[in-house]
Design an enzyme around this catalytic site. Structure first.
Site, PDB file in Angstrom:
ATOM      1  CE1 TYR A 144      37.716  35.135 -19.863  1.00 17.52           C
ATOM      2  CE2 TYR A 144      38.791  37.248 -20.208  1.00 17.52           C
ATOM      3  CZ  TYR A 144      37.867  36.298 -20.596  1.00 17.52           C
ATOM      4  OH  TYR A 144      37.088  36.517 -21.714  1.00 17.52           O
ATOM      5  CG  ASP A 239      46.918  36.558 -20.308  1.00 19.86           C
ATOM      6  OD1 ASP A 239      47.124  37.673 -20.835  1.00 19.86           O
ATOM      7  OD2 ASP A 239      45.795  36.029 -20.246  1.00 19.86           O
ATOM      8  CE  LYS A 267      41.486  43.719 -20.920  1.00 20.77           C
ATOM      9  NZ  LYS A 267      41.610  42.343 -20.521  1.00 20.77           N
TER      10      LYS A 267
HETATM   11  C1  PLP Z   1      41.155  41.009 -21.095  1.00 17.89           C
HETATM   12  C2  PLP Z   1      42.015  39.822 -20.949  1.00 17.89           C
HETATM   13  C3  PLP Z   1      42.088  38.809 -21.931  1.00 17.89           C
HETATM   14  C4  PLP Z   1      41.174  38.813 -23.133  1.00 17.89           C
HETATM   15  O1  PLP Z   1      41.384  39.908 -23.944  1.00 17.89           O
HETATM   16  P1  PLP Z   1      40.208  40.373 -24.967  1.00 17.89           P
HETATM   17  O2  PLP Z   1      40.815  41.491 -25.739  1.00 17.89           O
HETATM   18  O3  PLP Z   1      39.048  40.772 -24.109  1.00 17.89           O
HETATM   19  O4  PLP Z   1      39.901  39.205 -25.809  1.00 17.89           O
HETATM   20  C5  PLP Z   1      42.997  37.797 -21.766  1.00 17.89           C
HETATM   21  N1  PLP Z   1      43.806  37.752 -20.691  1.00 17.89           N
HETATM   22  C6  PLP Z   1      43.772  38.684 -19.733  1.00 17.89           C
HETATM   23  C7  PLP Z   1      44.702  38.596 -18.585  1.00 17.89           C
HETATM   24  C8  PLP Z   1      42.866  39.745 -19.820  1.00 17.89           C
HETATM   25  O5  PLP Z   1      42.811  40.654 -18.846  1.00 17.89           O
END
Ligand code: PLP
Length: 428
Positions: A144, A239, A267
């Site tokens: 994701y 990511d 995060k």
């Molecule tokens: C949480 C997450 C996102 C999206 O981040 P948001 O701050 O919720 O937009 C993208 N990539 C990964 C791997 C994530 O865990």
């Protein structure tokens, strides 16, 4: 029976907010019941609106790496707020943050701060396309990258599939340049590159996944991606919105010793305030405006409160032995859970990457990709989730979410969790 305030608050919220929540994952759709409304947190513990306490393994879905309301973070935010919350002009805090991240992740030469992980991933795709002059991107099933149109794709049944829109509202024309392949299967990726290699701008991967629960990439898989990108001229984008400052202090890139061209962060980097960041090779990053032609901007990007909160978090986390201690608690937690599950004859596979963990109710020997996660015993997870919630342990309300440990977790939190798990496993 005492009235459950969460139920009343949720009923009211549902009349005004879509589904009663502001992020779809917070609704208890996959486990049933009512989302628990929280009112305060301190360290590893949170308290709901009925006054019940829980050991928290959600930690706001990852950001709170040093626990709730850490005094350093509270102080940094209050002091910064007293001098003004936003200027729309540069502040020194932004440079401090960039230097801090670079010192932790040496593969990052230049940074652009944004406001969420979604934004970081969206900008990474645009930058990779602008830099390479190519349109296609490759992502992995079950990974994701935020709710970016081109990255919200559903995989078909084949090994290699062309992107099909994963949500109404995403035109097929937007996802037709998105290729998907199975995670942890380098042979499938080689096939993709054999066909499309010279038109792929970027490979996006969660090197340790957090959104089909926690699955560490196989070292050969991740190294294989690095090699394929080097050979073809595609950019490798890690990511690390979730794995950053968690899989190791230096994220998955530190854990595996593999340097991506671009890194998406989020995060933990905001310590509980809304932050994301895109970083990487200077020659690539400098293609972004204002030095380069690839447009990117943000009214609140690099916001002082968010920088102060993130910096206080990273400074605490980067002290000697602090991250290692939290990793040690994570190991103890998983060992304790495994022992108790085995004693109760409950099939459980556990994964750990630093302070991230995954629990899988399955009799399989290993869990390597999306299909393996989907094959796990969903009913057992639901019973486990509700049993633990009742016993004062807060886990994410989905079998597809990873768990997190903070530096504030301690023996008391662990003992509480393991005693609860022992009772809950016995009834599964
Ligand atoms: C949480 C997450 C996102 C999206 O981040 P948001 O701050 O919720 O937009 C993208 N990539 C990964 C791997 C994530 O865990």
């Amino acid at each position: 029976m005492k009235a459950n305030r969460s139920e009343a608050l949720f009923a009211e919220a549902s009349q005004h907010l879509v589904g009663g929540v502001n992020s779809a994952v917070r609704a208890f759709r996959s486990v049933g019941g009512t989302p628990v409304f929280m009112r305060r947190g301190e360290g590893a513990w949170i308290e709901d609106v009925n006054g019940k306490q829980y050991v928290d393994y959600v930690l706001s879905y990852g950001p709170l790496a040093i626990g709730h309301a850490h005094p350093d973070v509270v102080q940094a935010i209050s002091e910064t707020a007293a001098s003004g919350t936003s200027f729309g002009a540069p502040t020194e805090l932004e440079t401090d943050m960039a230097k801090m991240v670079k010192s932790i992740m040496p593969g990052i030469e230049r940074i652009r701060m944004v406001n969420s992980g979604t934004e970081a991933c969206m900008s990474a795709v645009r930058l990779a396309r602008g830099y390479t002059g190519r349109d296609r991107i490759l992502k992995f099933r079950g990974n994701y990258h935020g709710h970016v149109d081109a990255l919200l794709v559903e995989a078909g049944s084949g090994v290699l599939t062309l992107g099909i829109p994963g949500s109404p509202g995403v035109p097929a024309s937007v996802t037709e340049t998105t290729l998907t392949a199975p995670f942890n299967n380098i042979d499938a990726v080689r096939e993709v590159f054999a066909t499309y290699g010279d038109s792929i701008a970027a490979v996006l991967v969660e090197p340790v996944t957090g959104n089909m629960n926690c699955i560490p990439g196989l070292p050969d898989f991740l190294q294989g991606l690095r090699d394929l990108c080097d050979d073809s001229g595609a950019l490798l984008v890690f990511d690390e919105v979730m794995s950053g400052f968690r899989a190791s202090l230096a994220g998955a890139q530190g854990l595996y010793g593999i340097t991506p061209d671009l890194t998406c962060l989020g995060k933990v980097i905001g310590g509980g305030l809304p932050v994301g960041a895109l970083g990487g090779r200077a020659d690539v990053m400098d293609e972004l405006a204002p030095t380069g032609p690839v447009y990117q901007a943000g009214t609140l990007s690099g916001n002082p409160l968010a920088m102060a909160s993130g910096l206080a978090t990273l400074r605490h986390l980067a002290q000697p032995d602090v991250h290692a201690q939290a990793q040690q608690w994570t190991t103890q937690l998983l060992t304790g859970l495994s022992e108790r599950a085995a004693a109760a004859n409950v099939g459980l596979v556990t994964h750990q990457a630093g302070t991230m963990f995954g629990l899988f109710f399955t009799d399989a020997q290993q869990v390597l990709g999306f299909e393996d996660v989907a094959d796990c015993n969903a009913e057992r997870f639901v019973r486990f989730f509700h049993g633990m919630l009742e016993a004062g342990v807060y886990l994410a309300p989905s079998a597809f979410e990873a768990g997190f440990v903070s530096t504030a977790h301690d023996q008391a939190a662990l003992s509480h969790t393991l005693e609860a798990a022992e009772r809950v496993f016995a009834d599964l």
